[in-house]
Design an enzyme around this catalytic site. Structure first.
Site, PDB file in Angstrom:
ATOM      1  N   ASP A  20      -8.717  -0.398  -0.574  1.00  0.00           N
ATOM      2  CA  ASP A  20      -7.589   0.505  -0.718  1.00  0.00           C
ATOM      3  C   ASP A  20      -7.334   0.660  -2.221  1.00  0.00           C
ATOM      4  O   ASP A  20      -7.878  -0.106  -3.037  1.00  0.00           O
ATOM      5  CB  ASP A  20      -6.375  -0.082  -0.008  1.00  0.00           C
ATOM      6  CG  ASP A  20      -5.142   0.766  -0.161  1.00  0.00           C
ATOM      7  OD1 ASP A  20      -5.230   1.992   0.039  1.00  0.00           O
ATOM      8  OD2 ASP A  20      -4.076   0.209  -0.510  1.00  0.00           O
ATOM      9  N   ASP A  22      -3.853   2.155  -3.949  1.00  0.00           N
ATOM     10  CA  ASP A  22      -2.476   1.947  -4.392  1.00  0.00           C
ATOM     11  C   ASP A  22      -1.898   0.653  -3.843  1.00  0.00           C
ATOM     12  O   ASP A  22      -1.898   0.417  -2.633  1.00  0.00           O
ATOM     13  CB  ASP A  22      -1.605   3.127  -3.964  1.00  0.00           C
ATOM     14  CG  ASP A  22      -2.006   4.406  -4.671  1.00  0.00           C
ATOM     15  OD1 ASP A  22      -1.998   4.407  -5.917  1.00  0.00           O
ATOM     16  OD2 ASP A  22      -2.346   5.391  -3.987  1.00  0.00           O
ATOM     17  N   THR A 119      -8.685   5.630   0.366  1.00  0.00           N
ATOM     18  CA  THR A 119      -7.284   5.756  -0.006  1.00  0.00           C
ATOM     19  C   THR A 119      -6.587   6.901   0.720  1.00  0.00           C
ATOM     20  O   THR A 119      -7.210   7.912   1.053  1.00  0.00           O
ATOM     21  CB  THR A 119      -7.147   5.960  -1.528  1.00  0.00           C
ATOM     22  OG1 THR A 119      -5.771   6.162  -1.867  1.00  0.00           O
ATOM     23  CG2 THR A 119      -7.951   7.153  -2.009  1.00  0.00           C
ATOM     24  N   LYS A 152      -4.551   7.195   7.414  1.00  0.00           N
ATOM     25  CA  LYS A 152      -4.258   5.870   7.949  1.00  0.00           C
ATOM     26  C   LYS A 152      -2.903   5.923   8.662  1.00  0.00           C
ATOM     27  O   LYS A 152      -2.007   6.632   8.199  1.00  0.00           O
ATOM     28  CB  LYS A 152      -4.176   4.834   6.810  1.00  0.00           C
ATOM     29  CG  LYS A 152      -5.443   4.706   5.979  1.00  0.00           C
ATOM     30  CD  LYS A 152      -5.211   3.765   4.796  1.00  0.00           C
ATOM     31  CE  LYS A 152      -6.399   3.738   3.846  1.00  0.00           C
ATOM     32  NZ  LYS A 152      -6.170   2.877   2.668  1.00  0.00           N
ATOM     33  N   ASP A 177      -3.420  -3.748   1.094  1.00  0.00           N
ATOM     34  CA  ASP A 177      -2.118  -4.374   0.863  1.00  0.00           C
ATOM     35  C   ASP A 177      -1.121  -4.066   1.968  1.00  0.00           C
ATOM     36  O   ASP A 177      -0.219  -4.865   2.221  1.00  0.00           O
ATOM     37  CB  ASP A 177      -1.538  -3.942  -0.488  1.00  0.00           C
ATOM     38  CG  ASP A 177      -1.140  -2.474  -0.501  1.00  0.00           C
ATOM     39  OD1 ASP A 177       0.065  -2.185  -0.665  1.00  0.00           O
ATOM     40  OD2 ASP A 177      -2.021  -1.625  -0.349  1.00  0.00           O
TER      41      ASP A 177
END
Length: 229
Positions: A20, A22, A119, A152, A177
């Site tokens: 990922d 960010d 992402t 996502k 995250d």
């Protein structure tokens, strides 16, 4: 911690690692939240800080729905446009790395393990952010929300990353995250390791049964332990 729980040990040496962006590689969630809050203040909207946290890991559609639910669609469009302009300047200046990301990428490069980005950010902005942060050269592929029909927690962007690398999804390790990203990785049949940033895993997230570590350094130690076998 001086040692990792043996239960966290990776079940296989991955054929690829998918990242990922960010909140995982870049300390961008704080920057995004700050720009959203600044835009809201400057446009005269009193919105709760918890609203920005709900957006973590989601795509543009989720962000718009959440803001529109608070202030209406027209005002949401204006706020998001203003926030985007503020954030563009931050992104172009280069967003700080999350601790340990360069060391982890260097390890994977040295071991010849393919690497991709997956992402929820749109492609033009994702490429600008990765380039400005000096991370783009580390990756064999960059897959974004611009490249897939569903964001996502749908698995689309992760499946695209595996296909682009020519790797079986079941042989991919994912570093994420957010709970949203973890769900996307699991839906893709991959093995996620979560490195939480602003959102600590709640009971529902922990019940997914994936590995959760406190830092990218710990994620690297999981890889190193498997490499040593």
């Amino acid at each position: 911690m001086t040692s990792l729980d043996p239960a966290l040990a990776l079940p296989f040496l991955p054929d690829a690692v998918i990242f990922d962006m960010d909140g995982l590689m870049l300390d961008s969630e704080r920057a995004i939240n700050a720009c959203m809050a600044q835009a809201a203040r400057e446009l005269g909207h009193a919105l709760p800080d918890t609203l920005w946290l709900q957006m973590i890991g989601g795509g543009d559609g989720l962000c718009r729905r959440l803001v529109a639910g608070q202030i209406g669609e027209a005002a949401a469009d204006a706020l998001l446009a203003h926030s985007e302009a503020l954030y563009d300047a931050v992104a172009d200046a280069g967003i700080d790395h999350r601790p340990g990301i360069v060391e982890l990428l260097e390890l994977l490069v040295a071991r010849g393990i393919p690497r991709a980005v997956a992402t929820s950010t749109r492609r033009p902005l994702a490429m600008r952010k990765l380039r400005a942060a000096g991370l783009l050269p580390y990756f064999d592929a960059v897959c974004t929300s611009s490249d897939v029909p569903r964001p996502k927690p749908a698995p689309d962007v992760y499946l695209l990353a595996a296909s682009t690398l020519g790797v079986d999804p079941a042989r991919c390790l994912v570093l994420e995250d957010s709970p949203t990203g973890v769900r996307a990785a699991l839906a893709a049949g991959m093995t996620p390791v979560q490195v939480p940033d602003l959102l600590e895993p709640d009971a529902e997230t922990q019940a997914l049964g994936h590995r959760i570590v406190a830092s990218l350094e710990q994620a690297q130690r999981l890889l190193e332990a498997r490499l040593a076998l």
